[in-house]
Design an enzyme around this catalytic site. Structure first.
Site, short mmCIF file in Angstrom:
data_model
loop_
_atom_site.label_atom_id
_atom_site.label_comp_id
_atom_site.label_asym_id
_atom_site.label_seq_id
_atom_site.Cartn_x
_atom_site.Cartn_y
_atom_site.Cartn_z
N TYR A 171 6.00 -1.11 -2.36
CA TYR A 171 6.62 0.19 -2.11
C TYR A 171 7.90 0.27 -2.92
CZ TYR A 171 4.08 -1.10 2.24
OH TYR A 171 3.18 -1.56 3.16
N ARG A 172 8.05 1.30 -3.72
CA ARG A 172 9.22 1.41 -4.59
C ARG A 172 10.52 1.48 -3.77
NH1 ARG A 172 7.89 7.45 -5.43
NH2 ARG A 172 9.46 8.44 -4.13
N ASP A 282 6.35 9.99 -10.85
CA ASP A 282 5.39 9.20 -10.09
C ASP A 282 4.05 8.95 -10.80
OD1 ASP A 282 4.63 7.82 -7.70
OD2 ASP A 282 5.95 9.17 -6.59
C1 LIG Z 1 3.34 0.38 -9.18
C2 LIG Z 1 3.00 0.81 -7.80
C3 LIG Z 1 3.96 1.42 -6.99
C4 LIG Z 1 3.66 1.83 -5.70
N1 LIG Z 1 4.63 2.45 -4.96
C5 LIG Z 1 4.36 2.82 -3.69
C6 LIG Z 1 5.37 3.41 -2.88
O1 LIG Z 1 6.49 3.64 -3.33
N2 LIG Z 1 5.05 3.73 -1.61
C7 LIG Z 1 3.82 3.51 -1.07
O2 LIG Z 1 3.61 3.78 0.11
N3 LIG Z 1 2.82 2.96 -1.82
C8 LIG Z 1 3.08 2.60 -3.11
N4 LIG Z 1 2.10 2.03 -3.88
C9 LIG Z 1 0.75 1.86 -3.30
C10 LIG Z 1 0.69 0.72 -2.31
O3 LIG Z 1 1.20 -0.45 -2.89
C11 LIG Z 1 -0.75 0.50 -1.87
O4 LIG Z 1 -1.18 1.66 -1.20
C12 LIG Z 1 -0.93 -0.72 -0.97
O5 LIG Z 1 -2.29 -0.89 -0.70
C13 LIG Z 1 -0.19 -0.59 0.34
O6 LIG Z 1 -0.37 -1.76 1.08
P1 LIG Z 1 -0.46 -1.73 2.67
O7 LIG Z 1 -1.81 -1.17 3.02
O8 LIG Z 1 -0.34 -3.18 3.05
O9 LIG Z 1 0.64 -0.90 3.18
C14 LIG Z 1 2.37 1.62 -5.19
C15 LIG Z 1 1.41 1.01 -5.98
C16 LIG Z 1 1.70 0.61 -7.27
C17 LIG Z 1 0.65 -0.04 -8.11
#
Ligand SMILES: Cc1cc2nc3c(=O)[nH]c(=O)nc-3n(C[C@H](O)[C@H](O)[C@H](O)COP(=O)(O)O)c2cc1C
Ligand SMILES: [Mn+2]
Length: 482
Positions: A171-172, A282
């Site tokens: 998460y950024r 984004d």
């Molecule tokens: C480069 C990159 C940045 C990301 N930034 C975010 C973010 O800021 N917020 C978010 O909710 N998901 C973000 N994601 C997507 C999550 O990492 C992804 O949905 C992940 O599966 C979430 O894991 P969780 O299910 O354990 O919460 C990003 C993915 C990538 C590849």
């Protein structure tokens, strides 16, 4: 052999001609973005900026930004990872003692994936409990209208307060000042769920969070995988690298982080505290509007000696995240087929930014089958975000977008074959009527059956028979054509 850490991966990138070192000063504000964007659009290498302006910490970007680099990161093709997963899924307890004995090595392999707690690790080489500042790191301002500088490739660790299970998500984090950042876990993600549960339980005022930046590539990659809740990303990382991830306890919070991390930010999110975050250029190629998100307070920074700062940029496709997402598409196909064996293949074209467009080929077996598959996908983890799902018959190659467009556009009677549903949508969707809630569209582009009320005849696609093609092969040459 599993990579020991990020440096080990950087060496492998270098050895394979997949890395370019930039020895002169480049500004983390916008300039690195322009380098990274140009490089990925031209099929260029990963970039290691040795002298980012304003910091002594080098910046690694685009480390996953091509099929070749994804293959190096996973030490295997995504298809081979998928095949390994299929093998495990098909694993059944065999009959008889001999059969069971034969299973042992495989079971041992399963056991070998679980993360291991170790007492020390490289991420503890420097421990800063008092004297630290996020300004020490070359955090990028990615795009001109971004609200500030953003940590874009973190591994954010938290624990489910009810089950004690660990989660790691990417998460950024917008840097607000030397010791605070935003915490942009969107409402559907596990970090946000942990936060909600802690808030609902009452009692606690804050939630422990630890953020690791830079580790071996499988561990970094696991943070973006759309896993079911409570399935530990570190276990999956262990599976991907065929070696357990070694975890060390944090100094100031009750969490563990990968021991080989380059940088660790320990701290907490205060329950109830929100702050404006964004805008941010984004994944979609558009700016996400600013919005209120929790605030992360850093209580301690640990890092390796001479740490390397790993980051990425997202933006108009294809970017590094497209290659990471493409590997997810391949790796998760066997898991999807566990629930939906009729699915032959899926594809997410780059322009659809993951879930805006999912092409699905199915073996159609009964009336309405395409619609059943759409609804199932809308009910499957993060695939719930799928804005447009196009279902085609199994003879259509969904990796060939031009074939899908041609056949699907011919096969539909729009009013009959398009289905709208309401439901949760991705937080990044700027067109939905409300944030996180809107409509989705399914297109049944399969051949229609009489049992579906289609009374007309269905024509065949034209094709020259094989024997004629062979004859013309020879005549073609004879004519001097190439
Ligand atoms: C480069 C990159 C940045 C990301 N930034 C975010 C973010 O800021 N917020 C978010 O909710 N998901 C973000 N994601 C997507 C999550 O990492 C992804 O949905 C992940 O599966 C979430 O894991 P969780 O299910 O354990 O919460 C990003 C993915 C990538 C590849
Ligand atoms: Mn998770």
């Amino acid at each position: 052999m599993a990579y020991a850490d990020l440096r080990d991966f950087i060496r492998a990138l270098d050895k394979n001609g997949e890395l370019k070192r930039i020895p002169f000063e480049v500004d983390p504000e916008l300039e690195i973005t322009e380098f990274a964007d140009r490089s990925v659009k031209h099929g260029g290498p990963a970039l290691l900026f040795e002298k980012p302006k304003g910091s002594n910490v080098p910046v690694l970007i685009n480390a996953f930004a091509s099929p070749k680099r994804m293959e190096l990161a996973l030490e295997s093709t995504a298809d081979d990872v998928a095949a390994r997963i299929s093998e495990f899924l098909q694993m059944r307890m065999p009959e008889g003692i001999i059969g069971k004995l034969k299973m042992l090595p495989m079971l041992a392999e399963v056991g070998a994936f679980f993360p291991k707690i170790v007492s020390d690790g490289p991420c503890k080489e420097v421990i800063r409990k008092r004297d630290f500042s996020l300004d020490y790191f070359p955090v990028l301002k990615c795009w001109p209208h971004d609200g500030g500088r953003f940590i874009t490739l973190p591994m954010v660790f938290s624990k489910n307060p009810d089950t004690g299970k660990r989660n790691c998500g990417c998460y950024r984090m917008q840097v607000f000042d030397e010791r605070t950042t935003g915490m942009h876990w969107q409402t559907h993600k596990q970090g946000a769920e942990h936060y909600r549960r802690m808030s609902a339980a009452g009692g606690a005022k804050k939630m422990d969070v630890a953020v690791a930046i830079g580790a071996d590539p499988a561990t970094m990659y696991s943070a973006i995988l759309p896993l079911p809740p409570d399935l530990d990303e570190m276990m999956i990382a262990g599976f991907l690298r065929s070696k357990p991830v070694e975890m060390v306890k944090c100094e100031t919070v009750d969490l563990e982080v990968p021991a080989n991390s380059e940088i660790v930010l320990e701290g907490y999110v205060e329950l109830g505290e929100l702050r404006r975050e964004g805008p941010f250029g984004d994944h979609t190629g558009f700016y996400s509007l600013d919005d209120d998100y929790p605030v992360f307070h850093v209580s301690c920074v640990t890092h390796r000696k001479n740490p390397i700062y790993a980051t990425t940029i997202v933006g108009p496709p294809p970017m590094e995240d497209f290659y990471m997402g493409k590997a997810i598409e391949r790796i998760f196909l066997p898991l999807m087929r566990l629930q939906l064996p009729e699915v032959r293949d899926i594809a997410m074209p780059a322009e659809g930014i993951f879930h805006n467009l999912i092409l699905v080929a199915i073996r159609k077996s009964y009336p309405g089958h395409a619609r059943k598959v759409m609804h199932a996908i809308w009910g499957l983890g993060q695939a719930m975000f799928s804005k447009v799902i196009v279902v085609v018959d199994e003879d259509v190659d969904v990796q060939n977008f031009s074939e899908v467009a041609w056949k699907a556009l011919n096969n539909i009677d729009p009013e009959r074959d398009i289905q709208f549903v309401m439901g949760p949508v991705d937080s990044l969707d700027h067109a939905s009527r409300l944030p996180n809630y809107g409509s989705k569209m399914g297109v049944d582009a399969t051949r229609k059956w009489p049992e579906e009320g289609f009374a007309r005849r269905w024509p065949a696609v034209m094709k020259i028979p094989e024997d004629v093609r062979k004859r013309v092969d020879a005549l073609w040459k004879k004519a001097g054509l190439k």
